[in-house]
Design an enzyme around this catalytic site. Structure first.
Site, PDB file in Angstrom:
ATOM      1  CG  HIS A 249      -2.001  -0.986   1.173  1.00 47.94           C
ATOM      2  ND1 HIS A 249      -3.238  -0.705   0.624  1.00 47.94           N
ATOM      3  CD2 HIS A 249      -2.052  -2.278   1.567  1.00 47.94           C
ATOM      4  CE1 HIS A 249      -3.996  -1.781   0.693  1.00 47.94           C
ATOM      5  NE2 HIS A 249      -3.306  -2.746   1.257  1.00 47.94           N
TER       6      HIS A 249
ATOM      7  CB  ALA B 175       9.886 -23.344   9.760  1.00 46.89           C
TER       8      ALA B 175
ATOM      9  NE  ARG C 226      22.848 -25.201   7.274  1.00 44.10           N
ATOM     10  CZ  ARG C 226      22.826 -26.100   6.294  1.00 44.10           C
ATOM     11  NH1 ARG C 226      23.840 -26.212   5.470  1.00 44.10           N
ATOM     12  NH2 ARG C 226      21.801 -26.906   6.142  1.00 44.10           N
TER      13      ARG C 226
END
Length: 191
Positions: A117, A160, A183
Site C-alpha cells: 500500500h 520455517a 549458512r
C-alpha cells in the site's frame, strides 16, 4: 494512457478512485470464486490441475502438485514451473507477479505477497506491486512470508516461520524475522 491492468502489472500505483478499478476487482473476485470452488470439498489431483489452469489462465505442468486449500487473489501474473510441490493453506497475492521455477517445494501456510500500500496515509487505499521470483530447487519452510520484490536464488532454503524482506543468495539458508543468511549450502564433494 495505460489502462488499470497495464498499470497494475507494471508496478505502478493504482487507486480505487480511478477508472477501471471495478474491472480489476471483478477479475480478482472471479479468481477468488474459482479458488474457493477448488478449496471446497475433496478434489482429485486432475481436478486441482483443471482449477489451477483456470486460475492461472495457462497450463500447469502435470509434474507439479498443488494441495488445496490455496488462497489466491489473482492468478494471471503467476507462473509455476515443473516438478513443484505446493503444500496446503498457502496464500498467494499474485497481482505483482509471481514466478516459481522448477522443482520448488513450498511448505504449508507460506505467504507470497506481491502487493503493498501507499505509505501516504491520505492515499493508503492505493496499491502497487513488485514481483517475486523463486528460482529452481528452492525450499520454502512452513509459515514463511516472502514480501514484494524478493528474489530467492537457486537451491536456497527459507527456514520455517521466516519473513523474507530482501533477496536471498543462491545456495544459502536464511531464517528469522527479518530473514538473514545463517549458512551456505554445500553439496557432497564440496569443501
Amino acid at each position: 494512457m495505460k489502462d488499470i491492468f497495464a498499470k497494475d502489472s507494471s508496478g505502478e500505483m493504482v487507486s480505487p478512485h480511478e477508472p477501471g478499478y471495478d474491472a480489476l476487482i471483478a477479475d480478482i473476485f472471479a479468481t477468488i470464486k474459482t479458488a474457493t470452488e477448488m478449496n471446497t470439498g475433496y478434489r482429485t489431483p486432475e481436478e486441482v490441475h483443471e482449477y489451477m489452469e483456470r486460475i492461472l489462465g495457462k497450463e500447469l505442468d502435470a509434474t507439479t502438485t498443488v494441495l488445496p486449500p490455496l488462497y489466491i487473489d489473482y492468478g494471471k501474473p503467476v507462473t509455476i514451473g515443473r516438478g513443484c510441490f505446493i503444500q496446503q493453506c498457502c496464500t498467494f497475492f499474485g497481482r505483482g507477479g509471481i514466478t516459481i521455477g522448477n522443482d520448488v517445494f513450498i511448505g504449508p501456510k507460506v505467504n507470497l505477497i506481491t502487493i503493498n500500500h501507499d505509505p501516504n496515509p491520505e492515499n493508503r487505499s492505493a496499491t502497487y506491486g513488485r514481483p517475486i521470483l523463486i528460482e529452481d530447487k528452492v525450499w520454502i519452510g512452513i509459515n514463511s512470508t516472502i514480501l514484494p520484490g524478493v528474489r530467492i536464488g537457486y537451491g536456497a532454503i527459507v527456514g520455517a516461520g521466516s519473513v523474507v524482506t530482501k533477496d536471498v543468495p543462491a545456495m544459502t539458508v536464511v531464517a528469522g524475522n527479518p530473514a538473514r543468511v545463517v549458512r551456505k549450502i554445500t553439496t557432497p564433494g564440496q569443501q
